[in-house]
Design an enzyme around this catalytic site. Structure first.
Site, PDB file in Angstrom:
ATOM      1  NE  ARG A   1       0.435  16.798 -14.311  1.00 56.94           N
ATOM      2  CZ  ARG A   1       1.038  16.020 -13.427  1.00 56.94           C
ATOM      3  NH1 ARG A   1       0.654  16.020 -12.183  1.00 56.94           N
ATOM      4  NH2 ARG A   1       2.030  15.230 -13.785  1.00 56.94           N
TER       5      ARG A   1
ATOM      6  CG  ASN B   1      -1.462  16.522 -22.041  1.00 56.26           C
ATOM      7  OD1 ASN B   1      -0.475  15.851 -21.745  1.00 56.26           O
ATOM      8  ND2 ASN B   1      -2.581  16.505 -21.345  1.00 56.26           N
TER       9      ASN B   1
ATOM     10  CD  GLU C   1      -3.766  16.114 -17.395  1.00 62.58           C
ATOM     11  OE1 GLU C   1      -2.679  15.630 -17.072  1.00 62.58           O
ATOM     12  OE2 GLU C   1      -4.297  15.980 -18.514  1.00 62.58           O
TER      13      GLU C   1
ATOM     14  CE  LYS D   1       5.284  17.074 -15.504  1.00 61.05           C
ATOM     15  NZ  LYS D   1       5.509  15.749 -16.075  1.00 61.05           N
TER      16      LYS D   1
ATOM     17  CG  HIS E   1      -0.854  11.011 -27.633  1.00 60.63           C
ATOM     18  ND1 HIS E   1      -1.552  11.571 -26.588  1.00 60.63           N
ATOM     19  CD2 HIS E   1       0.408  10.804 -27.166  1.00 60.63           C
ATOM     20  CE1 HIS E   1      -0.742  11.693 -25.542  1.00 60.63           C
ATOM     21  NE2 HIS E   1       0.449  11.244 -25.871  1.00 60.63           N
TER      22      HIS E   1
ATOM     23  CG  HIS F   1       6.337  10.790 -26.502  1.00 56.48           C
ATOM     24  ND1 HIS F   1       4.962  10.781 -26.669  1.00 56.48           N
ATOM     25  CD2 HIS F   1       6.621  11.809 -25.651  1.00 56.48           C
ATOM     26  CE1 HIS F   1       4.448  11.752 -25.920  1.00 56.48           C
ATOM     27  NE2 HIS F   1       5.428  12.387 -25.301  1.00 56.48           N
TER      28      HIS F   1
ATOM     29  CD  GLU G   1       7.654  15.821 -24.053  1.00 49.03           C
ATOM     30  OE1 GLU G   1       6.961  16.773 -23.632  1.00 49.03           O
ATOM     31  OE2 GLU G   1       7.160  14.765 -24.528  1.00 49.03           O
TER      32      GLU G   1
ATOM     33  NE  ARG H   1      -3.810  -2.249   2.125  1.00 45.91           N
ATOM     34  CZ  ARG H   1      -3.462  -3.351   2.800  1.00 45.91           C
ATOM     35  NH1 ARG H   1      -2.378  -3.363   3.548  1.00 45.91           N
ATOM     36  NH2 ARG H   1      -4.215  -4.421   2.705  1.00 45.91           N
TER      37      ARG H   1
HETATM   38  N1  LIG Z   1       5.031  10.113 -15.804  1.00 45.38           N
HETATM   39  C1  LIG Z   1       4.979  11.114 -16.654  1.00 45.38           C
HETATM   40  O1  LIG Z   1       4.543  12.222 -16.338  1.00 45.38           O
HETATM   41  C2  LIG Z   1       5.500  10.885 -18.039  1.00 45.38           C
HETATM   42  C3  LIG Z   1       5.742  11.973 -18.878  1.00 45.38           C
HETATM   43  C4  LIG Z   1       6.294  11.727 -20.124  1.00 45.38           C
HETATM   44  C5  LIG Z   1       6.581  10.437 -20.520  1.00 45.38           C
HETATM   45  N2  LIG Z   1       6.316   9.396 -19.682  1.00 45.38           N
HETATM   46  C6  LIG Z   1       6.626   8.024 -20.067  1.00 45.38           C
HETATM   47  O2  LIG Z   1       8.022   7.920 -20.237  1.00 45.38           O
HETATM   48  C7  LIG Z   1       8.323   6.907 -21.179  1.00 45.38           C
HETATM   49  C8  LIG Z   1       9.328   7.424 -22.154  1.00 45.38           C
HETATM   50  O3  LIG Z   1      10.505   7.757 -21.458  1.00 45.38           O
HETATM   51  P1  LIG Z   1      11.934   7.773 -22.181  1.00 45.38           P
HETATM   52  O4  LIG Z   1      11.860   8.620 -23.382  1.00 45.38           O
HETATM   53  O5  LIG Z   1      12.935   8.075 -21.145  1.00 45.38           O
HETATM   54  O6  LIG Z   1      12.052   6.274 -22.730  1.00 45.38           O
HETATM   55  P2  LIG Z   1      12.806   4.973 -22.200  1.00 45.38           P
HETATM   56  O7  LIG Z   1      12.709   4.829 -20.747  1.00 45.38           O
HETATM   57  O8  LIG Z   1      12.314   3.855 -23.039  1.00 45.38           O
HETATM   58  O9  LIG Z   1      14.337   5.277 -22.577  1.00 45.38           O
HETATM   59  C9  LIG Z   1      14.699   5.413 -23.940  1.00 45.38           C
HETATM   60  C10 LIG Z   1      15.856   4.465 -24.300  1.00 45.38           C
HETATM   61  O10 LIG Z   1      17.070   4.978 -23.772  1.00 45.38           O
HETATM   62  C11 LIG Z   1      17.726   3.985 -22.981  1.00 45.38           C
HETATM   63  N3  LIG Z   1      18.482   4.719 -21.987  1.00 45.38           N
HETATM   64  C12 LIG Z   1      18.034   5.269 -20.837  1.00 45.38           C
HETATM   65  N4  LIG Z   1      18.994   5.992 -20.257  1.00 45.38           N
HETATM   66  C13 LIG Z   1      20.096   5.862 -21.047  1.00 45.38           C
HETATM   67  C14 LIG Z   1      21.408   6.395 -20.982  1.00 45.38           C
HETATM   68  N5  LIG Z   1      21.771   7.228 -20.026  1.00 45.38           N
HETATM   69  N6  LIG Z   1      22.289   6.057 -21.958  1.00 45.38           N
HETATM   70  C15 LIG Z   1      21.907   5.259 -22.974  1.00 45.38           C
HETATM   71  N7  LIG Z   1      20.669   4.746 -23.110  1.00 45.38           N
HETATM   72  C16 LIG Z   1      19.778   5.058 -22.142  1.00 45.38           C
HETATM   73  C17 LIG Z   1      16.595   3.156 -22.468  1.00 45.38           C
HETATM   74  O11 LIG Z   1      17.046   1.890 -22.029  1.00 45.38           O
HETATM   75  C18 LIG Z   1      15.703   3.084 -23.703  1.00 45.38           C
HETATM   76  O12 LIG Z   1      16.200   2.153 -24.618  1.00 45.38           O
HETATM   77  C19 LIG Z   1       7.000   6.494 -21.810  1.00 45.38           C
HETATM   78  O13 LIG Z   1       6.598   5.270 -21.280  1.00 45.38           O
HETATM   79  C20 LIG Z   1       6.049   7.605 -21.381  1.00 45.38           C
HETATM   80  O14 LIG Z   1       4.711   7.152 -21.235  1.00 45.38           O
HETATM   81  C21 LIG Z   1       5.785   9.607 -18.461  1.00 45.38           C
HETATM   82 ZN   LIG Z   2       5.419  14.003 -23.896  1.00 53.38          ZN
END
Ligand SMILES: NC(=O)c1ccc[n+]([C@@H]2O[C@H](COP(=O)([O-])OP(=O)(O)OC[C@H]3O[C@@H](n4cnc5c(N)ncnc54)[C@H](O)[C@@H]3O)[C@@H](O)[C@H]2O)c1
Ligand SMILES: [Zn+2]
Length: 361
Positions: free
Chosen positions: A239, A243, A235, A225, A250, A263, A183, A119
């Protein structure tokens, strides 16, 4: 070293941004309350940074690690179960701390595991992608995907601390870095015009991974942010400006198939679409749109729809976007550079015109 606070009452927490944070116990240990930690990371990040992190935990009580497969495809309930299996097998109690070491996928999943395990236990974010440092590690959205929708199972759950170590960005592939910069540019557009101007001047330093420029940009984005999140944690209103470009983005991700465009690349093209629509609606002029396109180009990001996508593809995909409320399409548009708002009265013809200008067939 930069440090800022996300102000959320009793859930407030610091974000520390700098170099050589990983492996330095002074940044991590003050936030660990119990005698157990479990580091959750993936197969790509572990060989690069796990050892450094574990060095910093030398001498600490019980330290377990879980190395998950890499990729959005593994951001599932099944993988979550692997985290719970590990925690239970190693007898982690309610005082444990989960440490997410990786990009947004690891951060979202580990945060959700922490929200659910017994929890709710403590967790720490150590984001290693630019996207995770400026976006996913801030604001407390955690979760996993469901076969019927991205991020559909989750919780709002805040970490105890976020440690953003700029050194980790040195190994990030170029495309991932650019996707994170999309971003970064978003914050300038939606709420921080002076930062947009700073980015116009400093983009070559960011793409060259200058650590000081990166730290400044990450700090600025986190502050922007954090301010938005502090106003509207769950949100219910403002917030949603975070987007900006995402409803279009998307649609691109959904039609192209996830994993084809990153993305951030889809969001970049989506931000141009939202900017063109804002221009058509009379809010900004063509010169502003040209500046936005130029900045995206300097970051090696797309400014056009991917080839082959039609206006119909967009309209169909956008109709099922989760931001559609009561059958009206809600879009984040610009009032001016640095000032976004949510609009639900876009005429369909204007939307189609913006899509065509951006290359939709
Ligand atoms: N929680 C939120 O508010 C929020 C906001 C935006 C995105 N997200 C989520 O985040 C995710 C995308 O995140 P991301 O872009 O970091 O993708 P990711 O976590 O898949 O990382 C991208 C790639 O880079 C690699 N990687 C990570 N750090 C590295 C480093 N230092 N050196 C080399 N390779 C490295 C990872 O293993 C992966 O292959 C999605 O699932 C999305 O839904 C969440
Ligand atoms: Zn985004």
């Amino acid at each position: 070293m930069h440090c800022l606070n996300v102000e959320l009452g009793e859930r407030s927490y610091p974000i520390v941004i700098g170099s050589q944070l990983l492996g330095d116990p002074q940044y991590l240990l003050p936030y660990i309350r119990g005698k157990q930690v479990c580091v959750v990371t993936n197969e790509t990040v572990a060989p690069l940074y796990l050892e450094r992190l574990l060095d910093g935990l030398a001498g600490f009580g019980q330290v377990d690690t879980l190395v998950l497969p890499d990729g959005e495809a593994f951001k599932t309930l099944d993988t979550l179960e692997r985290i719970f299996d590990c925690l239970l097998e190693k007898r982690h109690n309610r005082g444990t701390t989960l440490i997410a070491l990786g990009g947004g996928v690891i951060g979202d999943m580990t945060g959700f595991a922490a929200a659910c395990y017994q929890r709710g236990v403590d967790f720490v974010q150590i984001p290693t992608t630019l996207l995770a440092q400026v976006d996913s590690s801030v604001g407390g959205k955690t979760g996993v995907n469901h076969p019927l929708g991205k991020n559909m199972i989750g919780a709002f759950y805040q970490p105890r601390v976020v440690l953003a170590d700029m050194d980790t960005l040195s190994t990030l592939p170029d495309r991932e870095l650019s996707a994170g910069i999309a971003e970064v540019i978003k914050y300038g557009l939606i709420c921080d015009a002076p930062f947009f101007s700073w980015l116009e001047e400093h983009m070559p330093k960011l793409t060259a991974r200058d650590p000081r420029a990166l730290a400044y940009a990450v700090d600025r984005c986190c502050r922007d942010k954090a301010a938005v999140v502090a106003e509207d944690e769950r949100e219910s209103g403002r917030r949603a400006i975070l987007n900006f470009g995402h409803t279009f983005g998307h649609a691109i991700e959904a039609v192209q198939g996830y994993g084809n465009w990153l993305h951030g690349e889809a969001v970049a093209a989506g931000m141009v679409m939202a900017a063109e629509l804002s221009r058509i609606r009379g809010a900004i002029d063509g010169e502003v749109v040209a500046r936005i396109r130029a900045l995206l180009a300097a970051a090696q990001l797309p400014q056009e729809s991917p080839g082959g996508m039609t206006v119909g593809d967009y309209l169909e995909a956008m109709a099922v976007d989760k931001k559609v409320l009561d059958g009206r399409l809600r879009l984040v548009l610009l009032r001016s550079l640095g000032d976004a708002h949510i609009s639900d009265d876009t005429p369909r013809e204007q939307l189609e015109e913006a899509l065509k200008i951006c290359g939709a067939g």
